[in-house]
Enzyme design. Structure first.
Site, PDB file in Angstrom:
ATOM      1  N   ASN A   1      44.763  29.775  47.589  1.00 30.86           N
ATOM      2  CA  ASN A   1      43.296  30.445  47.186  1.00 30.86           C
ATOM      3  C   ASN A   1      42.951  30.360  49.000  1.00 30.86           C
ATOM      4  O   ASN A   1      42.613  29.766  49.269  1.00 30.86           O
ATOM      5  CB  ASN A   1      42.449  30.053  46.493  1.00 30.86           C
ATOM      6  CG  ASN A   1      43.396  30.057  45.022  1.00 30.86           C
ATOM      7  OD1 ASN A   1      44.507  29.785  44.794  1.00 30.86           O
ATOM      8  ND2 ASN A   1      42.195  29.632  44.176  1.00 30.86           N
TER       9      ASN A   1
ATOM     10  N   TYR B   1      40.922  33.475  51.179  1.00 26.85           N
ATOM     11  CA  TYR B   1      39.252  34.756  51.613  1.00 26.85           C
ATOM     12  C   TYR B   1      38.838  34.884  52.784  1.00 26.85           C
ATOM     13  O   TYR B   1      38.963  35.904  52.993  1.00 26.85           O
ATOM     14  CB  TYR B   1      38.632  34.548  49.474  1.00 26.85           C
ATOM     15  CG  TYR B   1      38.370  34.424  48.513  1.00 26.85           C
ATOM     16  CD1 TYR B   1      38.853  35.904  47.796  1.00 26.85           C
ATOM     17  CD2 TYR B   1      39.155  33.022  47.619  1.00 26.85           C
ATOM     18  CE1 TYR B   1      39.135  35.496  46.234  1.00 26.85           C
ATOM     19  CE2 TYR B   1      39.603  33.455  46.626  1.00 26.85           C
ATOM     20  CZ  TYR B   1      39.245  34.733  45.704  1.00 26.85           C
ATOM     21  OH  TYR B   1      39.662  34.912  44.462  1.00 26.85           O
TER      22      TYR B   1
ATOM     23  N   HIS C   1      23.920  28.393  28.864  1.00 28.19           N
ATOM     24  CA  HIS C   1      22.933  28.812  27.580  1.00 28.19           C
ATOM     25  C   HIS C   1      21.941  28.017  28.381  1.00 28.19           C
ATOM     26  O   HIS C   1      20.321  28.351  27.893  1.00 28.19           O
ATOM     27  CB  HIS C   1      24.016  27.963  26.657  1.00 28.19           C
ATOM     28  CG  HIS C   1      24.781  28.734  26.021  1.00 28.19           C
ATOM     29  ND1 HIS C   1      25.471  28.368  25.289  1.00 28.19           N
ATOM     30  CD2 HIS C   1      24.636  29.754  26.703  1.00 28.19           C
ATOM     31  CE1 HIS C   1      26.736  29.788  25.072  1.00 28.19           C
ATOM     32  NE2 HIS C   1      26.381  30.360  26.080  1.00 28.19           N
TER      33      HIS C   1
ATOM     34  N   ASP D   1      29.344  34.402  27.355  1.00 29.15           N
ATOM     35  CA  ASP D   1      29.845  34.448  25.714  1.00 29.15           C
ATOM     36  C   ASP D   1      30.645  35.466  25.847  1.00 29.15           C
ATOM     37  O   ASP D   1      31.540  34.922  24.466  1.00 29.15           O
ATOM     38  CB  ASP D   1      28.260  34.711  25.564  1.00 29.15           C
ATOM     39  CG  ASP D   1      27.555  33.222  25.880  1.00 29.15           C
ATOM     40  OD1 ASP D   1      27.830  32.337  26.000  1.00 29.15           O
ATOM     41  OD2 ASP D   1      26.746  33.313  24.840  1.00 29.15           O
TER      42      ASP D   1
ATOM     43  N   HIS E   1      40.921  25.790  34.557  1.00 27.46           N
ATOM     44  CA  HIS E   1      39.854  26.297  36.094  1.00 27.46           C
ATOM     45  C   HIS E   1      38.826  26.284  35.500  1.00 27.46           C
ATOM     46  O   HIS E   1      38.185  27.208  35.017  1.00 27.46           O
ATOM     47  CB  HIS E   1      40.551  27.840  35.670  1.00 27.46           C
ATOM     48  CG  HIS E   1      40.525  29.154  36.715  1.00 27.46           C
ATOM     49  ND1 HIS E   1      41.514  29.746  37.823  1.00 27.46           N
ATOM     50  CD2 HIS E   1      39.155  28.992  37.370  1.00 27.46           C
ATOM     51  CE1 HIS E   1      41.553  29.847  38.542  1.00 27.46           C
ATOM     52  NE2 HIS E   1      39.518  29.685  39.023  1.00 27.46           N
TER      53      HIS E   1
ATOM     54  N   GLN F   1      36.086  33.960  32.824  1.00 21.94           N
ATOM     55  CA  GLN F   1      35.556  34.295  33.646  1.00 21.94           C
ATOM     56  C   GLN F   1      35.786  35.923  32.347  1.00 21.94           C
ATOM     57  O   GLN F   1      35.572  36.713  32.743  1.00 21.94           O
ATOM     58  CB  GLN F   1      36.551  34.368  34.627  1.00 21.94           C
ATOM     59  CG  GLN F   1      35.802  33.597  36.010  1.00 21.94           C
ATOM     60  CD  GLN F   1      35.963  33.207  36.930  1.00 21.94           C
ATOM     61  OE1 GLN F   1      37.291  33.138  37.399  1.00 21.94           O
ATOM     62  NE2 GLN F   1      35.620  34.419  37.853  1.00 21.94           N
TER      63      GLN F   1
ATOM     64  N   ARG G   1      49.309  35.170  36.429  1.00 23.06           N
ATOM     65  CA  ARG G   1      48.839  33.362  36.837  1.00 23.06           C
ATOM     66  C   ARG G   1      46.977  34.482  35.972  1.00 23.06           C
ATOM     67  O   ARG G   1      46.069  34.931  35.999  1.00 23.06           O
ATOM     68  CB  ARG G   1      47.787  33.737  38.527  1.00 23.06           C
ATOM     69  CG  ARG G   1      47.392  32.431  39.067  1.00 23.06           C
ATOM     70  CD  ARG G   1      46.787  31.990  40.087  1.00 23.06           C
ATOM     71  NE  ARG G   1      46.115  30.506  39.105  1.00 23.06           N
ATOM     72  CZ  ARG G   1      45.155  29.808  40.233  1.00 23.06           C
ATOM     73  NH1 ARG G   1      44.925  30.299  41.130  1.00 23.06           N
ATOM     74  NH2 ARG G   1      44.484  29.606  39.757  1.00 23.06           N
TER      75      ARG G   1
ATOM     76  N   ASN H   1      42.588  24.342  39.402  1.00 27.02           N
ATOM     77  CA  ASN H   1      42.291  25.614  40.649  1.00 27.02           C
ATOM     78  C   ASN H   1      41.227  24.797  41.812  1.00 27.02           C
ATOM     79  O   ASN H   1      40.130  24.671  41.036  1.00 27.02           O
ATOM     80  CB  ASN H   1      41.630  26.514  39.572  1.00 27.02           C
ATOM     81  CG  ASN H   1      41.574  27.799  40.719  1.00 27.02           C
ATOM     82  OD1 ASN H   1      42.607  28.253  41.691  1.00 27.02           O
ATOM     83  ND2 ASN H   1      40.000  27.930  40.537  1.00 27.02           N
ATOM     84  N   GLU H   2      41.487  25.070  42.700  1.00 26.70           N
ATOM     85  CA  GLU H   2      40.194  24.748  43.769  1.00 26.70           C
ATOM     86  C   GLU H   2      39.267  23.549  43.601  1.00 26.70           C
ATOM     87  O   GLU H   2      38.287  23.132  43.164  1.00 26.70           O
ATOM     88  CB  GLU H   2      39.516  26.276  43.923  1.00 26.70           C
ATOM     89  CG  GLU H   2      39.957  27.775  44.545  1.00 26.70           C
ATOM     90  CD  GLU H   2      39.173  28.154  44.443  1.00 26.70           C
ATOM     91  OE1 GLU H   2      37.921  28.537  45.023  1.00 26.70           O
ATOM     92  OE2 GLU H   2      39.364  29.420  45.077  1.00 26.70           O
TER      93      GLU H   2
ATOM     94  N   GLU I   1      45.070  33.407  45.529  1.00 27.23           N
ATOM     95  CA  GLU I   1      44.711  33.732  44.922  1.00 27.23           C
ATOM     96  C   GLU I   1      43.893  34.263  46.381  1.00 27.23           C
ATOM     97  O   GLU I   1      44.078  34.178  47.313  1.00 27.23           O
ATOM     98  CB  GLU I   1      43.415  33.342  44.298  1.00 27.23           C
ATOM     99  CG  GLU I   1      43.302  33.003  43.134  1.00 27.23           C
ATOM    100  CD  GLU I   1      41.556  32.467  42.917  1.00 27.23           C
ATOM    101  OE1 GLU I   1      40.595  32.499  43.172  1.00 27.23           O
ATOM    102  OE2 GLU I   1      42.114  31.120  41.712  1.00 27.23           O
TER     103      GLU I   1
END
Ligand SMILES: *[C@@H]1O[C@H](CO)[C@@H](O)[C@H](O)[C@H]1NC(C)=O
Ligand SMILES: *[C@@H]1O[C@H](CO)[C@@H](O)[C@H](O)[C@H]1NC(C)=O
Length: 506
Positions: A329, A331, A58, A71, A141, A38, A96, A185-186, A398
């Site tokens: 994590n 939200y 892509h 990219d 991740h 990311q 992290r 992760n997740e 998170e």
């Protein structure tokens, strides 16, 4: 028992909680999180291999909301020193971050090490050390080397060996500088969104089948990476290994409806329990309700075996207990509104196997359709984890809020403040052992299929300016204060001025 606490939980939804506790306990730590794909960019620079997200953006750019890609992302491959300055400004205890598997091992295997990847992470880790910031490193991740995806990715059981080799390489190469590791992760998002759907790369869309093949492999791979560290590296490096599990927490829409109460529990077992139960429960293995539902549906579909393979005795024992902390994590909270097949469910699928109709019509909104603001749901999840998994030590790995990139991000601050306040409530009132908190995320970044359209950063990044300047948002100031004082701020300076509110309502 379940019915009783859910009713209390639902009542709490109705009024805003008063911040009864403001001080964080001694030793409680704060950090922020990012993920390699990311932020790094440099997608094919200096020997990095292609990963599944490079491949998706892509080859199927129509799947990314704004047509963007990783990219360049926020160019942290070149600008990591700026990132570390921001971390130092915030005063975080830990950072992290994740390793890009394909930057270190371009084809995913250890027979081809990319020296530049090793250089990059060594420099980043050294810059963190120079500022006394502890690294908390995620091995996976979501950015699987495409060469391993070409072999089936997490649906291929041989990935257990490839992941163990990669973990071994990372422990050996960087373990002297890292005391805390996260394997995955997740896992729900990896298996369900990426193999059971097209919501994440590699968008396999093998709903109801590939998702469960993935969890079988992933949990075994996690356990092997844990045992390898525990037996071989821990005696020398003295660190810890955990897994970070994401929860959308489910509550019954009508807490007096017994069926909805049971179904909300079923949904939580399917979502969080899918990966937590094999590792953190006393019995081990998948949750009973999951085993039952998938077996029943599989038989009705005319299959000879359940689409969900159960772990045998060896693997049940091998997976159980393989996490030094429960990484959560979190939200948002969604509602269960009734029994049956959700209108959005494919056949077969995880959601059809859950057997509940779900709704996001709860709390207040954010820039992400799935992210509803329901602070009380966080407290309910944390209490449920304490009860279900024998009071594990917990790190929030998170937590965060999306908007469109506002600099005066009052809503993000109010989200942080209300969710942190719920953490203090469960620590003080329920004795839940939450040891640390990680805000998602350091800066606006490539938010997977949402591209740059949903922004979670404490720092704004202007992606139309080639210099990608980072600017501290008001929430960065809030977070800095919070860490410096180890206390929720009492002053009003982070409250949205009334005038702004009126304007935004016009
Ligand atoms: C980790 O290693 C310790 C020390 O050898 C051992 O007691 C413990 O059972 C191991 N943990 C797991 C989950 O195997
Ligand atoms: C972002 O950068 C572009 C190009 O330099 C500039 O025109 C624009 O005003 C910047 N936007 C913000 C919000 O700073």
């Amino acid at each position: 028992m379940a019915a009783k606490w859910t009713i209390i939980a639902a009542l709490a939804l109705c009024h805003t909680a008063l911040a009864e506790y403001t001080k964080f306990p001694e030793g409680f730590t704060f950090g922020v999180a990012t993920a390699a794909h990311q932020i790094e960019g440099g997608w094919n620079e200096n020997g990095k291999g292609e990963n599944v997200w490079d491949h998706l953006s892509h080859n199927r750019p129509e799947l990314i909301a704004d047509g963007s890609s990783g990219d360049v992302a926020t160019d942290s491959y070149h600008r990591y020193r700026e990132d570390v300055e921001e971390l130092a400004y915030l005063g975080v205890d830990f950072y992290r971050m994740s390793f890009s598997w394909a930057r270190l091992l371009p084809n995913g295997r250890i027979d081809n090490v990319n020296a530049d990847g090793v250089r990059y992470y060594n420099e980043l880790l050294d810059a963190l050390a120079a500022h006394n910031i502890e690294p908390l490193v995620t091995l996976f991740h979501w950015d699987l080397p495409q060469a391993l995806q070409d072999l089936g990715g997490w649906a291929n059981p041989h990935m257990i060996d490839y992941f163990r080799d990669y973990a071994d390489f990372c422990y050996k190469t960087f373990g002297g500088k890292i005391k805390s590791w996260i394997t995955f992760n997740e896992p729900y998002e990896i298996c369900e969104d990426a193999y059971g759907d097209i919501l994440k790369a590699p968008a396999v869309n093998s709903h109801g089948v590939g998702n469960y093949l993935c969890s079988d492999t992933l949990l075994k791979a996690h356990a092997e990476a844990y045992h390898l560290y525990n037996e071989t590296y821990k005696p020398v490096q003295d660190g810890k290994v955990m897994i970070s599990i994401n929860s959308i927490w489910y509550e019954p829409k009508d807490p007096s409806n017994a069926e909805q109460v049971v179904l909300a529990e079923t949904a939580n077992q399917f979502k969080f329990g899918w990966f937590a139960h094999p590792i953190f429960s006393q019995q081990g293995g998948y949750p009973a309700v999951m085993i039952e539902n998938v077996a029943r549906n599989s038989a009705a579909e005319g299959l000879k075996r359940s689409r969900l393979t159960q772990f045998d005795e060896y693997w049940t024992a091998r997976i159980k207990g393989t996490s030094d902390f429960l990484g959560i994590n979190h939200y948002t909270t969604h509602l269960v509104t009734g029994a049956g097949v959700d209108p959005g469910a494919k056949s077969p699928s995880w959601l059809k196997d859950v057997g509940a109709v779900v709704s996001t019509d709860v709390g207040t909104d954010s820039a992400s359709a799935w992210l509803r603001v329901v602070p009380s749901g966080f407290a309910n999840l944390l209490r449920w984890c304490k009860r279900s998994y024998s009071d594990p030590p917990i790190y929030i790995t998170e937590n965060g809020y999306s908007d469109r990139g506002e600099l005066m991000d009052y809503k993000r601050i109010s989200y942080f403040n209300d969710y942190l306040s719920e953490i203090l409530n469960v620590i003080n009132d329920d004795g839940v052992r939450v040891l640390g908190y990680t805000a998602w995320t350091l800066m606006d970044n490539f938010e997977w299929r949402a591209g740059f359209s949903e922004r979670f950063g404490l720092y704004h990044v202007n992606i139309t300016d080639p210099a990608l300047p980072r600017t501290a948002k008001l929430s960065a100031d809030y977070f800095k204060q919070l860490i410096a004082n180890r206390e929720l701020p009492k002053e009003n300076k982070y409250k949205e001025p009334a005038i702004t509110k009126v304007k935004s309502e016009l």
